[in-house]
Design a protein around this motif. Sequence first.
Motif, mmCIF file in Angstrom:
data_model
loop_
_atom_site.group_PDB
_atom_site.id
_atom_site.type_symbol
_atom_site.label_atom_id
_atom_site.label_comp_id
_atom_site.label_asym_id
_atom_site.label_seq_id
_atom_site.Cartn_x
_atom_site.Cartn_y
_atom_site.Cartn_z
ATOM 1 N N UNK A 184 46.969 44.045 37.912
ATOM 2 C CA UNK A 184 45.408 43.566 38.150
ATOM 3 C C UNK A 184 44.834 43.936 39.428
ATOM 4 N N UNK A 185 45.938 44.118 40.522
ATOM 5 C CA UNK A 185 45.446 44.416 41.941
ATOM 6 C C UNK A 185 45.589 46.013 42.217
ATOM 7 N N UNK A 209 37.462 50.802 25.572
ATOM 8 C CA UNK A 209 37.778 49.641 26.449
ATOM 9 C C UNK A 209 38.776 50.101 27.500
ATOM 10 N N UNK A 210 38.384 49.872 28.765
ATOM 11 C CA UNK A 210 39.510 50.130 29.722
ATOM 12 C C UNK A 210 39.484 48.917 30.604
ATOM 13 N N UNK A 211 40.729 49.020 31.343
ATOM 14 C CA UNK A 211 40.935 48.036 32.375
ATOM 15 C C UNK A 211 41.161 48.356 33.563
ATOM 16 N N UNK A 212 40.208 47.821 34.641
ATOM 17 C CA UNK A 212 40.151 48.440 35.957
ATOM 18 C C UNK A 212 40.969 47.660 36.860
ATOM 19 N N UNK A 213 41.837 48.227 37.813
ATOM 20 C CA UNK A 213 42.559 47.236 38.742
ATOM 21 C C UNK A 213 41.553 46.818 39.641
ATOM 22 N N UNK A 214 41.516 45.717 40.423
ATOM 23 C CA UNK A 214 40.702 45.398 41.404
ATOM 24 C C UNK A 214 41.525 44.643 42.556
ATOM 25 N N UNK A 265 39.122 30.203 44.179
ATOM 26 C CA UNK A 265 39.640 30.591 42.790
ATOM 27 C C UNK A 265 39.073 32.034 42.408
ATOM 28 N N UNK A 266 39.881 32.682 42.040
ATOM 29 C CA UNK A 266 39.638 34.230 41.744
ATOM 30 C C UNK A 266 40.193 34.604 40.267
ATOM 31 N N UNK A 267 39.511 35.331 39.438
ATOM 32 C CA UNK A 267 39.990 35.658 38.223
ATOM 33 C C UNK A 267 39.292 36.894 38.003
ATOM 34 N N UNK A 268 39.600 37.772 36.930
ATOM 35 C CA UNK A 268 39.169 39.067 36.588
ATOM 36 C C UNK A 268 38.237 38.623 35.376
#
Length: 204
Positions: A147-148, A159-164, A197-200
Motif C-alpha cells: 500500500x505504501x 480497476x487499479x490499485x495505486x500505492x500511496x 488514523x490513516x487508511x486507503x
Amino acid sequence: QQNVNNSDNSTIGSNSYQKVQNFEFYADNENGFSIGNISYGVEGKCIRTTNTYDEQSFNRANNTNTEQIEYELSAYVGWNQKISKGALNISCAVEWQKATEKNGMQNLILWNKFIATPQLTFIYTITPTQMLRVSVTSDKKYPSYWKTTNSISYSNPYLSINGNSDLKPYVSYELSANYIIRGKYIIGVFENYCPDFFTQLLYQ
C-alpha cells in the motif's frame, strides 16, 4: 504474476518480486520486590525490503524498482503486583519509528515519529460475586508494504490499485471497564481512540 484481458484482447500483465531482510536485537530483565515485580528492556529492528515490479499494460511497459528500510527502536518498563482483592499490571513502551523508500533517483521519508503504547489491567474483587475489571490497551497498526509502494496493480481492466506513500502507521488505544456479577452478567463501557488514523479509500 498477474494477467488480465479486456474486451478488445489487450493484455495487462505484471510480475513482482520481493526480498525481505530482517535484523533485530533485544534485551530485557525483571526484578522482584516484596510488593511486586518490575520489568524493563530495549528492542531494535531494521527491516530492508527490495521490490521489483514489471508491468505490461495496453502495449506499454513499466518497470519499478524500490527499496524500503524501516527502523524501530523502543524501550519499555512495566510493573505488576497482587493486592489483597485483585491485581495490577501496568506498562508503557516508547518507540521511535522511521521508514525510508528509494525509488530510482527519488528518496522519500515515509514516516519519522515517536509513539507511546501504554498497557494496563486492573482487577478488583468487590465481593465474592462482584468484580471490577479495567483495562487499557494499545495496538500498533501498519499499512502493508504494497500500500505504501509507488506502484500500480490491476484487478481487471477497469480497476487499479495505486500505492500511496502518504499512508503512515498509527496507534489504536482502547479503554474498557466492566462490572461483572456472578461471573456471567456484565455491565461495561468501551472507548476506542485512533489519533493520526490513516487508511486507503476507493475512488472512481
